[in-house]
Scaffold this active site. Sequence first.
Site, PDB file in Angstrom:
ATOM      1  N   ASN A  11       0.798  -1.226   0.000  1.00  0.00           N
ATOM      2  CA  ASN A  11       0.000   0.000   0.000  1.00  0.00           C
ATOM      3  C   ASN A  11       0.836   1.285   0.000  1.00  0.00           C
ATOM      4  OD1 ASN A  11       0.914  -0.095   2.594  1.00  0.00           O
ATOM      5  ND2 ASN A  11      -1.077   0.138   3.584  1.00  0.00           N
ATOM      6  N   CYS A  12       2.147   1.179  -0.149  1.00  0.00           N
ATOM      7  CA  CYS A  12       3.036   2.345  -0.219  1.00  0.00           C
ATOM      8  C   CYS A  12       2.861   3.033  -1.576  1.00  0.00           C
ATOM      9  CB  CYS A  12       4.484   1.894  -0.031  1.00  0.00           C
ATOM     10  SG  CYS A  12       5.712   3.150  -0.409  1.00  0.00           S
ATOM     11  N   ASP A  13       2.642   4.337  -1.574  1.00  0.00           N
ATOM     12  CA  ASP A  13       2.425   5.073  -2.823  1.00  0.00           C
ATOM     13  C   ASP A  13       3.606   4.967  -3.780  1.00  0.00           C
ATOM     14  OD1 ASP A  13      -0.117   5.857  -2.068  1.00  0.00           O
ATOM     15  OD2 ASP A  13       0.524   7.835  -1.341  1.00  0.00           O
TER      16      ASP A  13
END
Length: 114
Positions: free
Chosen positions: A8-10
């Site tokens: 979920n890290c951009d």
Amino acid sequence: MKLYGIRNCDTVKKARKWLDDAGIDYEFHDFKKDGLDADRLSQWEQATGWEVLLNRRGTTWRKLPDQVRDNISAQSAHRLMLDNPSIIKRPVVEHDNTVSVGFNAGEWAERFKH
């Protein structure tokens, strides 16, 4: 090519989209979900230096006590990254016996497109 990060890290999302759009095959390893072993981390530290791997801009770093941040060393950083993989700068990419940290589309275009 193996890409390590957190789903979920951009920045990891941007990197994965870039690789997908470029048609580059890679294996993704979510080190928050799937873990990270000490040997792999040691290899990255030898290849890039622990200072490069340690994300001092993220929330995890800012939440650490001043005592920990002010006295960080190679040994304490190693333990910290194993205990809190989210403090590792992302993504980490293993490709052709090299290790790189972070995502930069321009650099990746030079390095990965053949």
